[in-house]
Design a protein around this motif. Sequence first.
Motif, PDB file in Angstrom:
ATOM      1  N   VAL B  58       0.830  -1.204   0.000  1.00 16.55           N
ATOM      2  CA  VAL B  58       0.000   0.000   0.000  1.00 16.55           C
ATOM      3  C   VAL B  58       0.869   1.261   0.000  1.00 16.55           C
ATOM      4  O   VAL B  58       0.773   2.077  -0.909  1.00 16.55           O
ATOM      5  N   TYR B  59       1.737   1.401   1.005  1.00  9.21           N
ATOM      6  CA  TYR B  59       2.544   2.630   1.011  1.00  9.21           C
ATOM      7  C   TYR B  59       3.973   2.445   1.509  1.00  9.21           C
ATOM      8  O   TYR B  59       4.796   3.335   1.395  1.00  9.21           O
ATOM      9  N   GLY B  60       4.267   1.261   2.048  1.00 11.40           N
ATOM     10  CA  GLY B  60       5.563   1.100   2.699  1.00 11.40           C
ATOM     11  C   GLY B  60       6.747   1.240   1.758  1.00 11.40           C
ATOM     12  O   GLY B  60       7.699   1.998   2.025  1.00 11.40           O
ATOM     13  N   TYR B  61       6.702   0.514   0.649  1.00  9.32           N
ATOM     14  CA  TYR B  61       7.830   0.575  -0.275  1.00  9.32           C
ATOM     15  C   TYR B  61       8.022   1.998  -0.779  1.00  9.32           C
ATOM     16  O   TYR B  61       9.151   2.473  -0.938  1.00  9.32           O
ATOM     17  N   GLU B  87      10.731  -5.339 -14.882  1.00  5.49           N
ATOM     18  CA  GLU B  87      11.963  -5.251 -15.664  1.00  5.49           C
ATOM     19  C   GLU B  87      13.038  -4.602 -14.783  1.00  5.49           C
ATOM     20  O   GLU B  87      12.751  -4.125 -13.686  1.00  5.49           O
ATOM     21  N   THR B  88      14.264  -4.621 -15.260  1.00  9.86           N
ATOM     22  CA  THR B  88      15.322  -3.999 -14.470  1.00  9.86           C
ATOM     23  C   THR B  88      15.238  -2.488 -14.600  1.00  9.86           C
ATOM     24  O   THR B  88      14.805  -1.958 -15.625  1.00  9.86           O
ATOM     25  N   GLY B  89      15.663  -1.807 -13.536  1.00 13.23           N
ATOM     26  CA  GLY B  89      15.665  -0.351 -13.547  1.00 13.23           C
ATOM     27  C   GLY B  89      17.085   0.162 -13.656  1.00 13.23           C
ATOM     28  O   GLY B  89      18.020  -0.580 -13.953  1.00 13.23           O
ATOM     29  N   ALA B  90      17.220   1.421 -13.359  1.00 13.86           N
ATOM     30  CA  ALA B  90      18.529   2.055 -13.457  1.00 13.86           C
ATOM     31  C   ALA B  90      19.461   1.501 -12.387  1.00 13.86           C
ATOM     32  O   ALA B  90      19.080   1.335 -11.236  1.00 13.86           O
ATOM     33  N   GLY B  91      20.678   1.177 -12.785  1.00 15.98           N
ATOM     34  CA  GLY B  91      21.703   0.840 -11.801  1.00 15.98           C
ATOM     35  C   GLY B  91      21.612  -0.535 -11.187  1.00 15.98           C
ATOM     36  O   GLY B  91      22.371  -0.871 -10.301  1.00 15.98           O
ATOM     37  N   ARG B  92      20.654  -1.347 -11.636  1.00 17.56           N
ATOM     38  CA  ARG B  92      20.575  -2.702 -11.083  1.00 17.56           C
ATOM     39  C   ARG B  92      20.395  -3.709 -12.194  1.00 17.56           C
ATOM     40  O   ARG B  92      19.778  -3.419 -13.217  1.00 17.56           O
ATOM     41  N   THR B  93      20.893  -4.904 -11.983  1.00 20.94           N
ATOM     42  CA  THR B  93      20.818  -5.956 -12.999  1.00 20.94           C
ATOM     43  C   THR B  93      19.720  -6.964 -12.684  1.00 20.94           C
ATOM     44  O   THR B  93      19.657  -8.037 -13.272  1.00 20.94           O
ATOM     45  N   ILE B  94      18.873  -6.614 -11.739  1.00 25.01           N
ATOM     46  CA  ILE B  94      17.757  -7.488 -11.369  1.00 25.01           C
ATOM     47  C   ILE B  94      16.464  -6.708 -11.503  1.00 25.01           C
ATOM     48  O   ILE B  94      16.464  -5.475 -11.477  1.00 25.01           O
ATOM     49  N   PRO B  95      15.332  -7.404 -11.667  1.00 23.49           N
ATOM     50  CA  PRO B  95      14.060  -6.694 -11.796  1.00 23.49           C
ATOM     51  C   PRO B  95      13.781  -5.811 -10.581  1.00 23.49           C
ATOM     52  O   PRO B  95      14.082  -6.185  -9.452  1.00 23.49           O
ATOM     53  N   ASP B  96      13.189  -4.659 -10.820  1.00 26.97           N
ATOM     54  CA  ASP B  96      12.815  -3.763  -9.725  1.00 26.97           C
ATOM     55  C   ASP B  96      11.918  -4.464  -8.708  1.00 26.97           C
ATOM     56  O   ASP B  96      12.058  -4.270  -7.501  1.00 26.97           O
ATOM     57  N   ILE B  97      10.992  -5.248  -9.197  1.00 27.66           N
ATOM     58  CA  ILE B  97      10.057  -5.891  -8.281  1.00 27.66           C
ATOM     59  C   ILE B  97      10.791  -6.865  -7.362  1.00 27.66           C
ATOM     60  O   ILE B  97      10.368  -7.117  -6.230  1.00 27.66           O
ATOM     61  N   LEU B  98      11.897  -7.395  -7.829  1.00 28.58           N
ATOM     62  CA  LEU B  98      12.682  -8.307  -6.997  1.00 28.58           C
ATOM     63  C   LEU B  98      13.402  -7.531  -5.893  1.00 28.58           C
ATOM     64  O   LEU B  98      13.448  -7.966  -4.726  1.00 28.58           O
ATOM     65  N   PHE B  99      13.930  -6.377  -6.245  1.00 25.66           N
ATOM     66  CA  PHE B  99      14.525  -5.526  -5.209  1.00 25.66           C
ATOM     67  C   PHE B  99      13.474  -5.169  -4.169  1.00 25.66           C
ATOM     68  O   PHE B  99      13.717  -5.208  -2.961  1.00 25.66           O
ATOM     69  N   CYS B 100      12.299  -4.865  -4.647  1.00 30.02           N
ATOM     70  CA  CYS B 100      11.177  -4.518  -3.756  1.00 30.02           C
ATOM     71  C   CYS B 100      10.832  -5.691  -2.837  1.00 30.02           C
ATOM     72  O   CYS B 100      10.592  -5.511  -1.637  1.00 30.02           O
ATOM     73  N   ALA B 101      10.834  -6.894  -3.372  1.00 31.58           N
ATOM     74  CA  ALA B 101      10.535  -8.087  -2.562  1.00 31.58           C
ATOM     75  C   ALA B 101      11.636  -8.346  -1.541  1.00 31.58           C
ATOM     76  O   ALA B 101      11.370  -8.673  -0.378  1.00 31.58           O
ATOM     77  N   PHE B 102      12.881  -8.189  -1.976  1.00 34.65           N
ATOM     78  CA  PHE B 102      14.015  -8.397  -1.087  1.00 34.65           C
ATOM     79  C   PHE B 102      13.923  -7.430   0.104  1.00 34.65           C
ATOM     80  O   PHE B 102      14.045  -7.828   1.260  1.00 34.65           O
ATOM     81  N   GLN B 103      13.668  -6.185  -0.192  1.00 32.06           N
ATOM     82  CA  GLN B 103      13.575  -5.181   0.870  1.00 32.06           C
ATOM     83  C   GLN B 103      12.366  -5.421   1.779  1.00 32.06           C
ATOM     84  O   GLN B 103      12.394  -5.109   2.962  1.00 32.06           O
ATOM     85  N   LEU B 104      11.296  -5.962   1.207  1.00 38.08           N
ATOM     86  CA  LEU B 104      10.118  -6.282   2.027  1.00 38.08           C
ATOM     87  C   LEU B 104      10.501  -7.217   3.170  1.00 38.08           C
ATOM     88  O   LEU B 104      10.053  -7.052   4.309  1.00 38.08           O
ATOM     89  N   MET B 105      11.353  -8.185   2.861  1.00 42.55           N
ATOM     90  CA  MET B 105      11.690  -9.176   3.884  1.00 42.55           C
ATOM     91  C   MET B 105      12.433  -8.534   5.057  1.00 42.55           C
ATOM     92  O   MET B 105      12.299  -8.958   6.195  1.00 42.55           O
ATOM     93  N   PHE B 106      13.209  -7.500   4.769  1.00 43.41           N
ATOM     94  CA  PHE B 106      13.897  -6.774   5.840  1.00 43.41           C
ATOM     95  C   PHE B 106      12.881  -6.022   6.703  1.00 43.41           C
ATOM     96  O   PHE B 106      13.010  -5.958   7.927  1.00 43.41           O
ATOM     97  N   ALA B 107      11.905  -5.435   6.019  1.00 41.00           N
ATOM     98  CA  ALA B 107      10.891  -4.670   6.758  1.00 41.00           C
ATOM     99  C   ALA B 107      10.036  -5.586   7.632  1.00 41.00           C
ATOM    100  O   ALA B 107       9.495  -5.161   8.656  1.00 41.00           O
ATOM    101  N   ILE B 108       9.911  -6.833   7.229  1.00 42.47           N
ATOM    102  CA  ILE B 108       9.115  -7.786   8.019  1.00 42.47           C
ATOM    103  C   ILE B 108       9.837  -8.187   9.292  1.00 42.47           C
ATOM    104  O   ILE B 108       9.262  -8.232  10.378  1.00 42.47           O
ATOM    105  N   ILE B 109      11.110  -8.488   9.176  1.00 42.31           N
ATOM    106  CA  ILE B 109      11.781  -9.066  10.337  1.00 42.31           C
ATOM    107  C   ILE B 109      12.109  -8.022  11.411  1.00 42.31           C
ATOM    108  O   ILE B 109      12.211  -8.365  12.596  1.00 42.31           O
ATOM    109  N   THR B 110      12.228  -6.775  11.015  1.00 43.06           N
ATOM    110  CA  THR B 110      12.662  -5.784  12.007  1.00 43.06           C
ATOM    111  C   THR B 110      11.669  -5.619  13.156  1.00 43.06           C
ATOM    112  O   THR B 110      12.053  -5.744  14.326  1.00 43.06           O
ATOM    113  N   PRO B 111      10.396  -5.379  12.890  1.00 44.60           N
ATOM    114  CA  PRO B 111       9.477  -5.331  14.037  1.00 44.60           C
ATOM    115  C   PRO B 111       9.353  -6.683  14.744  1.00 44.60           C
ATOM    116  O   PRO B 111       9.138  -6.721  15.962  1.00 44.60           O
TER     117      PRO B 111
END
Lengths: 400, 400, 400, 112, 112, 112
Positions: B58-61, B87-111
């Motif tokens: 909704v708004y976290g990312y 698709e991949t974005g600027a400066g990364r060789t992986i899909p943007d949505i994958l970066f978004c998913a990877f970062q989601l997992m960090f946001a989950i474990i912290t709280p």
Amino acid sequence: MELNTGDTAFMLIATALVMFMTPGLALFYGGLVRSKNVLATIMQSFLCLGIVSLIWVVYGYSLAFGPDVGNVIGNLDFVFLNNVSWETGAGRTIPDILFCAFQLMFAIITPALITGAFAERMKFPAYLLFVAAWVSLVYFPVCHWVWGGGWLADLGALDFAGGTVIHINSGAAALVCAIVIGRRRGYGRDAIHPNNLPMTVLGAAILWIGWFGFNAGSALTAGPIAALALMTTQLAAGVGALGWVLAEWKIQGRPTTLGAASGAVAGLVAITPGCGFVTPVWAVVIGGVAGVLCYLGIILKTRIGYDDALDVVAVHGLGGLWGALATGVFASVGAKGLLYGNPHQLTVQAIGAGAAIVYSVVVTFVILKVIDAIVGLRVDSEGEQQGLDVVEHSEVGYSI
Amino acid sequence: MELNTGDTAFMLIATALVMFMTPGLALFYGGLVRSKNVLATIMQSFLCLGIVSLIWVVYGYSLAFGPDVGNVIGNLDFVFLNNVSWETGAGRTIPDILFCAFQLMFAIITPALITGAFAERMKFPAYLLFVAAWVSLVYFPVCHWVWGGGWLADLGALDFAGGTVIHINSGAAALVCAIVIGRRRGYGRDAIHPNNLPMTVLGAAILWIGWFGFNAGSALTAGPIAALALMTTQLAAGVGALGWVLAEWKIQGRPTTLGAASGAVAGLVAITPGCGFVTPVWAVVIGGVAGVLCYLGIILKTRIGYDDALDVVAVHGLGGLWGALATGVFASVGAKGLLYGNPHQLTVQAIGAGAAIVYSVVVTFVILKVIDAIVGLRVDSEGEQQGLDVVEHSEVGYSI
Amino acid sequence: MELNTGDTAFMLIATALVMFMTPGLALFYGGLVRSKNVLATIMQSFLCLGIVSLIWVVYGYSLAFGPDVGNVIGNLDFVFLNNVSWETGAGRTIPDILFCAFQLMFAIITPALITGAFAERMKFPAYLLFVAAWVSLVYFPVCHWVWGGGWLADLGALDFAGGTVIHINSGAAALVCAIVIGRRRGYGRDAIHPNNLPMTVLGAAILWIGWFGFNAGSALTAGPIAALALMTTQLAAGVGALGWVLAEWKIQGRPTTLGAASGAVAGLVAITPGCGFVTPVWAVVIGGVAGVLCYLGIILKTRIGYDDALDVVAVHGLGGLWGALATGVFASVGAKGLLYGNPHQLTVQAIGAGAAIVYSVVVTFVILKVIDAIVGLRVDSEGEQQGLDVVEHSEVGYSI
Amino acid sequence: MKKIEAIIKPFKLDDVKDALNEMGLKGMTISEVKGYGRQKGHTEIYRGAEYVVDFIPKIKIEIVLPADQVDLVVNKIRAAANTDKIGDGKIFVLPVERVIRVRTGEENRDAV
Amino acid sequence: MKKIEAIIKPFKLDDVKDALNEMGLKGMTISEVKGYGRQKGHTEIYRGAEYVVDFIPKIKIEIVLPADQVDLVVNKIRAAANTDKIGDGKIFVLPVERVIRVRTGEENRDAV
Amino acid sequence: MKKIEAIIKPFKLDDVKDALNEMGLKGMTISEVKGYGRQKGHTEIYRGAEYVVDFIPKIKIEIVLPADQVDLVVNKIRAAANTDKIGDGKIFVLPVERVIRVRTGEENRDAV
Ligand SMILES: Nc1ncnc2c1ncn2[C@@H]1O[C@H](COP(=O)(O)OP(=O)(O)O)[C@@H](O)[C@H]1O
Ligand SMILES: Nc1ncnc2c1ncn2[C@@H]1O[C@H](COP(=O)(O)OP(=O)(O)O)[C@@H](O)[C@H]1O
Ligand SMILES: Nc1ncnc2c1ncn2[C@@H]1O[C@H](COP(=O)(O)OP(=O)(O)O)[C@@H](O)[C@H]1O
């Protein structure tokens, strides 16, 4: 096509993760039964890793993915994995043998899912025969229809990672199993409590990580669609857990841990057919609805009164059905659903689901009746009382 | 940049591994409480997978990684993951949505980490509100400061995989939680023993393997730096376990299994910010010191007398702080620390840590006070006596 | 050679999976002992992650993989991982440091395997000394002989993933340990039952998935051979489980869950040396025979009467020996065995196995005697009665 | 000799033990039992089904002692275990004919 | 006052509880015990070795009650716990000298 | 009829069982209990804190039998359970008024 090491790396690990799901399921199911049946229940999932692996080499892969015969089954070109190379084949960037291994893992977990329906009362020899017969007579054909070049593929049915082949198929079979084998002794009267819910949560966690291999791996390449599938899988699982928990909080006044674990699985089931076809926002919807729907399915079961011991019908059958139809509605990536101007897709999805249900119900029924005649399906009442662990395996789960 | 299948394959699996850490944490924490709270404790980690996933879409990312607003927060361009492509974005060789998913997992474990501080006494509705509020008001901003292009990034703070964003941040919040909610009934008088230490070891093992995804994955490519990070992570974890065990052997006369598991986590925490910046030998030092230091932190806690039930402050707060500073001292790969002629780096690290602590302490305090006013933070004394599992979830963990 | 991101991605995750095996083994073993020893048993596997990691950095990697000295050991060029780069080296497409990390995980699990032989009675200080001495004096040399450019490599011994280096080696050491330390109190008279078989199954599952990293990862590239190795690994494990279960059903009248888990491990052990050299059909044979053979090995042990508590000799020693010889018989991919016209290979395999056994037996014996003289190997009879958890670690496993 | 059997709430065990310890009584045997009585149990939920669990965890304390100490001990236990809530438990006094210490063979008063 | 101790098969607990409930008897204490007797145990297998496990799970029910109710309750228990198979269990009746309710201090008849 | 309650060290159970078996006594009920007495407990460590655990695992054996066998059985148990160390346990003898076999309704001597 030429081998791509990135795709191959991804599929090697995805295959490993899907293997891991079956023992994960063993623990998920094992935690839910009474402690006197914990090992027997674990065994019924775990041993699928042996039975199905053996059959797969001998004729399974060939029936499912061998050159097509009449749009319904593969031929015998690949028996004993003859003609299956460890080089890449046509149209794939990974070795053929790796595709074969990946698909094996799907064939293993599908009958394992069904065992939840007859948990705590099936005889071990009957279980062995059931798995061997079911995977041969039900799984391989349906798998061929959808993924092996059979008639459902031709029709254009969308099933990214196995909603129809695996979940609807096993859910339908589970319903037949629960009815044919009958209720557990004391069902509805005695409290039949889980023996180890932390173990069930662990099982759910293993299923969850394995499902990334299952769903994203079904892209067969480490690209954008795999990434999308991974994201939609995560969202459907998480929101599925939330949905179930909120529904039971509303209806029964208490949010439960088992509800959270079950809801995650429900979300995972529902997103399976559409994970590579829908956008993240629809994945949230598919998962959330699945959590509520499967919970209601269980309430309904309790009303109707058949004893699907570990709720395979409500979670995999109902969840898979919802997912297959939702794919026909929300698909927008690489295919279009109702909402994106293609109502025909929904019809095709319904046909696919319906065909799998009818076929699975009929053949499963026949298999059970034959096995019952040969070795008997069910342990006797005294044995059920004592528990399958001692009676069938001469073991006890815990001495803590 | 163009998509690289090797990098994408790596990040798909790394993301899956980081997801796995949260149920791993659930088991780690679940094993440490009394058996009457085992499920409630597991639930408080597990459900973060649902709550945070939903908020992320909704708004976290968008708040964390959307285009920068005033160096402190992202804007709303990415709400509902609009404009996030597969698709991949600027400066990364992986899909943007994958970066978004990877970062989601960090946001989950912290709280989820924080829940260890208020284990065995928090009301479930208060928990829900806390996670939603904390991740929104504390995590997203701090994450943006460090990784989303905020002011700490500009300052040159080094945080390879989240020492400041995740560990110092959650450790500081945990301290506030422990103090505001108050001690468990009987704390310091009754023996409050772990219910299932093998489960805690299992949790530690899952955290460990997940941390390879966490740390090496933070390289975002399958190259030399990921390899280095994996090696330093392994060494710090292993030597952290040794360090803790030897310290308690020396001080209390007994090396414990829980000490080994805790020391491994302490080592993992401490290496997180520097894993891609330091050489293996320094990783040994960072891990070993972390094992001893975090153990001493717990002894200190017992003296001071606040009830941080599962020692989030000592392990994540203190361990994270040590790691952040050690990065400023030992960094030599891709950046230089004090020991390599750049004392400024240490100052920057201290500023980063200090800012995270102050911000986290203040906002966490306000959040808790508001929630206390709305629904109350704590179950009543009788409920605490009976245990949260029965009182809040109508379940029991084991019937063995 | 140039770095390949696909290969590197694969090896990063493979390394993580092999790490996971050691805590998996901890749980596998931990479930099999009596509950009063569950933590001490877990500790004896888990802490290898610390001890061996530390030694590896200091001199271990150098002895095993440093430039060859006289065909028997590496020199000291790589102490403290000096000269180990995170760039790729000669002949490999992955960073050197990653190869070093991958090999570290093998060095960790090998002594951990041995601990099963002396479970439930070894003193903790003796355990520490044993692991440090054994890995230094036995593992590093034998590893160098086979993989580090030593004399067995020159001879042409085939050991794809460590049948000789790891399983025969640890199995031989285990036999010596079991005999030197002597039987557990009450062995053969009291019923010594597993405390937690579901945990043992979980351990087996973790070993299984880890073994994909172990075996397929030994290809060091994400290509056809890794794919083949993954497939043969799966088949041998699955059919190994079947084989053991059917053998005990036939002989003792009951198929057990522990038999399924043990058989899977036996299959995995046996396929290890040949996984990348044999075709899938032979993997079925190797695994199936391993399941039956290792089961018979245990029956034999009971007759002979030494107390190899967790059956390291029968499973790893015997299984590894069978696998090493079978590789000499069935190899056809990249090398030829007896069946493919090269009887010489079988001789070489036997020499390799024999050398490892003799060397391991002799040096292990000396190590044990020295440790016994220094700190004593065994807890006193009262301590054994009370259990190692309380006596050595002041902890109890469960308070459920 | 007499035997006192007291059924108490689990969390009161430490208090009772301390109270008895103070008066010099240093031997007892305890076990985990489940009680059924006026105190209400709790509800458990399993996938949509609800069960009332009537059996409530209690601790049973058994103390064998000379008859002349019974009154004192009963009072101590009552004082320590009482919370004024339903379910606090019961104390039963039973006759014991002989007590033997395994190790020494001592009997009765000397054996406890 | 008397104490009834009944050793029964675990799956008969609900039946016994219901039978006693019906006659208005609402207090009891139960515990998990293991019985050794004529009923045969089962075999356990551990990696090739076989053990006979003689101790069979049973439930022990303890009820303290006025002497005049003993016969009735014994009969109710027998009726409910009987399966006509070896191992159905035993009922023991013991004398109790005093009963005290912790909460109120009430004694004997009033205390149960 | 009498009831013997013996509290013994857990690892002595098999010896006691065998000793009683030899003399033809084939019925008993056992349970896991925790004892508090002169025998010292052990220390447990939890993250820097130490606790002394006073309650030590014991096995309680209950045997109901005719009065004339009491002495013999008591001696057998003592002989088998004795290790000459503190904590070997106690044996209590209690009166039993009636014994009923659930299955048959047989009473007293015939019921055990
Ligand atoms: N007649 C009885 N015989 C044996 N135990 C009893 C009896 N009545 C009650 N108890 C035990 O005492 C406990 C407390 O009894 P309960 O009726 O709940 O409250 P109270 O102690 O206030 O009377 C029960 O849980 C049960 O263990
Ligand atoms: N002499 C005894 N003293 C105490 N408990 C006994 C005695 N004999 C039997 N029991 C208990 O009664 C249970 C049933 O006894 P068993 O001999 O198996 O069958 P039955 O009840 O038909 O006589 C045993 O498992 C044990 O718990
Ligand atoms: N007065 C008592 N009443 C009931 N049980 C007792 C009593 N005193 C001791 N016990 C039981 O006997 C066990 C052994 O007693 P302890 O004092 O440790 O040693 P010893 O048996 O050598 O006298 C205790 O652990 C406890 O279970």
